[in-house]
Design an enzyme around this catalytic site. Sequence first.
Site, short mmCIF file in Angstrom:
data_model
loop_
_atom_site.label_atom_id
_atom_site.label_comp_id
_atom_site.label_asym_id
_atom_site.label_seq_id
_atom_site.Cartn_x
_atom_site.Cartn_y
_atom_site.Cartn_z
N ASP A 73 0.78 -1.11 0.11
CA ASP A 73 -0.07 0.09 0.18
C ASP A 73 0.80 1.39 0.07
O ASP A 73 2.10 1.17 0.34
CB ASP A 73 -0.85 0.21 1.11
CG ASP A 73 -0.38 0.09 2.55
OD1 ASP A 73 0.61 -0.92 2.68
OD2 ASP A 73 -0.74 0.71 3.42
N GLU A 135 -0.10 -1.16 5.81
CA GLU A 135 0.85 -0.84 6.29
C GLU A 135 0.91 0.55 6.88
O GLU A 135 1.18 0.94 8.12
CB GLU A 135 2.30 -1.05 5.71
CG GLU A 135 3.70 -0.95 6.79
CD GLU A 135 4.22 0.36 6.67
OE1 GLU A 135 5.04 0.81 7.69
OE2 GLU A 135 3.67 1.33 6.04
ZN LIG Z 1 6.94 2.46 4.02
#
Ligand SMILES: [Zn+2]
Length: 385
Positions: A73, A135
Amino acid sequence: MKPRVLDILKTLMEFDTVSSESNMALIEYVRDLLLSHGIESLIVKDESGKKANLFAGTGPKDQPGVLLSGHTDVVPAAGQAWTVPAFAATVKDGRIYGRGSCDMKGFIALAIDALLDAAGHRLNRPLQLALSHDEEIGCVGVRRLLDVLHLAPVRPFLCVIGEPTNMQFVLGHKGKGSYRTYCRGLEAHSSLAPRSVNAIHVACDFIAALRESQRQLQHHGAQDTDYDVPYSTVHVGQIVGGKALNIVPNLCTLDFEVRNLPADDLDAFLEQMRERAEVIVREARKLSSVAAIEIETLNIYPGLDTHPSVEAVRFLKQFAAPGTGTSKVSFGTEGGLFKQRLDVPVVVCGPGSIEQAHKPDEFIEISQMDAGERFLQGLLGSLTA
Ligand SMILES: [Zn+2]
């Protein structure tokens, strides 16, 4: 940089994998590419089925391997002043521009390429790849993957998290806990304020307690001078309360975070804050039994503290450029979770600079991609039988 690496990177960057969007198209692309070289992937989806982690490996399954890890992401580009397309790779002036180029699709492209190379060799130890989702919103996605990897009969002997470090070895970062606090009072006409419980005042008392805890951590908590701020930090980032000036407010919410050195325990900190909240509430309840302070945990990820002398660090140093240093950084990574769940030594090392991450016209220097390629080729050579 090999043409194949650039091809893979270009394709990865064309997928809009902002954390709010699905990353399935990217994951399916990687799965198919690996499969075309005979490498099977394990796909671990989230509860919505719209996002997934991927785990793949090549080499002997009964040996501990090297795990390369990255998040798929990226942060949003909307609202930023981009002069190149955000979701495409623009190559110019020795750089590759576009969202995710340095954070961290550049590393992922190199890791996939290394895996494809590895598939053509007999390895004495496996090379593995872990790709996560979500993340950027608090290391959310990788937890499900770690639930699975945690149960595997053989764990990796080291894990490389390819966040942009200019190919330096980052061995430590602080952990982080974020919390929402609901301070409750008793609504009343403001002319009767002293007979009621003002939720904003309760929140102020709690903020004072948080600030006192910061002073204690600064003077009596763990210290690590490798960090710019050498102690654990406490900070209130948002506060919302009150409806009108002539109403005693019955609710005030505040969000706070703690960024802790691995030696300072977050659970103990929270327990202490709950005790302090109880003292504040006991006082407020003399006026009304509805007074309350409730603390809700929004997200926690652990810190990382890999010792520079561990075998894994010495092993990896062989493939790093001369003069590669070790350091600690202020930003968090999934590394703390890998260490916590798999008990594996973790080194954060990847091409590009965090200075370029999350900004408009994000880029990675091609020389950094070259350095990353040399590092992974050296590593692969050492795994080859
Ligand atoms: Zn990163």
